[in-house]
Design a protein around this motif. Sequence first.
Motif, PDB file in Angstrom:
ATOM      1  N   ILE A  59       0.829  -1.102   0.037  1.00 20.08           N
ATOM      2  CA  ILE A  59       0.090  -0.007  -0.016  1.00 20.08           C
ATOM      3  C   ILE A  59       0.757   1.388  -0.148  1.00 20.08           C
ATOM      4  N   ALA A  60       1.835   1.183   0.735  1.00 19.93           N
ATOM      5  CA  ALA A  60       2.693   2.369   0.826  1.00 19.93           C
ATOM      6  C   ALA A  60       3.661   2.637  -0.579  1.00 19.93           C
TER       7      ALA A  60
ATOM      8  N   ASN B 273       2.649   1.838  -3.568  1.00 24.09           N
ATOM      9  CA  ASN B 273       1.571   2.605  -4.441  1.00 24.09           C
ATOM     10  C   ASN B 273       1.353   3.913  -3.882  1.00 24.09           C
ATOM     11  N   ALA B 274       1.251   4.288  -2.725  1.00 25.46           N
ATOM     12  CA  ALA B 274       0.887   5.552  -2.282  1.00 25.46           C
ATOM     13  C   ALA B 274       2.076   6.260  -2.591  1.00 25.46           C
TER      14      ALA B 274
ATOM     15  N   ARG C 111       3.646   6.300  -5.532  1.00 29.86           N
ATOM     16  CA  ARG C 111       3.516   6.218  -6.884  1.00 29.86           C
ATOM     17  C   ARG C 111       4.808   5.405  -7.257  1.00 29.86           C
TER      18      ARG C 111
END
Length: 505
Positions: free
Chosen positions: A91-92, A94-95, A97
Amino acid sequence: MYRVDPKKAIEEHASRSDAPGTIALSAKAEEIIAAPVDPTLSSAVIAGVAQIVEAVLLALLGYGIHAAYVEPGQDGFYIPMILGSVLVANIAFNAVRSHRVSAYRTTFSQMGRVLGAWVAVMLVLMVGIFFFKAGDLVSRVWLLTWFVSGAALLIAYRLLLRTLVQRWTAQGRLKRRTVIVGGGADAEMLIEQIQAGSDQDINLLGLFDDRDGERSPDVVSGFHKLGRVSELIEFARRTPVDLVIVSMPLSAEKRVLDMLTQLWVLPVDIRLSAHMSKLRFTEKAYSYVGDLPVLDMADRPISDWNLVFKWVFDKVVALTALVLLSPIMLITAIAIKLDSKGPVFFVQNRHGFNNELIRIYKFRSMRTDNLDFGAAKLVTKGDPRVTKVGRFIRRTSIDELPQLFNVLKGELSIVGPRPHALQAKAENQLYYEAVEGYFARHRVKPGITGWAQVNGWRGETDTIDKIMHRVNHDLYYIEHWSILLDFYILVMTPVSLVAKNENAY
């Protein structure tokens, strides 16, 4: 995203022929068509696979360190903690980018984002251990070793990923084959933006514009005008086109709508370049092709991961069906040979995905001396051309079973619009002449069964009303496709064969 209403588009479609090969293209367009095209890779699939591999490597590393150092018998605590940490890490990543093809191409920027996110995940993990008073259950050596070795793993993995992406970029396998609709100074500005920040993502083929003269010269920034918008349809059917970027202002509503009404039959993404609009929307309103902001107007019906899911669905169902139905197919072949002279199989040319000609297989249901390869005359009730065995296998659709081999070859899907014979007619009109926008049903691969078939629109289509109903059902399927809809149609197909077979002769 702008959506074309299929029924309205069919009614308002410009009066022109959709038949493949009826439009002559320019010499420059023919030159591009003749050039070999290498297969491309989906950026979304690459990013998805990269995430899965990265998560698996981190989890295996964490568990491997645990297995080598921590005393046995504590898997019930460590495994959930490792999996939870890896999920938070994904998740991190992707956060920040870092799971984008554009990010994979960088070195320091990518490493900074990934290592920063990994440090944040470890801090969250340590805070969680502190607040839950689990310090006595967690080995500090394990935690420190996983943190340091995980960082080293991420650096090595991302460097390898960067090498692969750079190689694929150099080979042109990540570039989307793109054409611009529009010309003149506006298109020139758009081309400059593409060359400034999106040249690694876009392979620009040329321009299509209905205007002539000074407003739309034959060459813009070194790229040739390949023809008019109507000619783009024939061009995209003869060579792969992934993306159409429209260089028109939002104020030119009539031109934009006319362009969409013509191009909606193609399996391409259509984007409106934001550089033409003086309006400034919120960041979420835009999508990006490389660094180029665009507004989504139409999407390819099935792409990226959905294409992968449908491919797996097709292959699994086709192989399973061939195994389970092989006795029926063997019995059918024997019955055909005993009933009449001639081959067991009937091979016929039909239109496939994006109007590509394919050869589909069927069990022969007609007498050899009456075979109609073009289907110029539809089979009717009590048709003397059909054999005794043929009547049964047509009514039960057993004659379609050999098309499972077409599915394995990648020419058909299990579920999709049924491919029609090239010369099939309704009220003495070819289908594509009777129904404007007919070829929009070829934006996806045709199928052995489909939404029209399970809703009773199978068999004879001798009237324009019947073929209209079938096409409208096909277009509904394309607009609302999901893997669950495919499962539903597959389950309902045998039910419909029993309950709705009055039109199958």
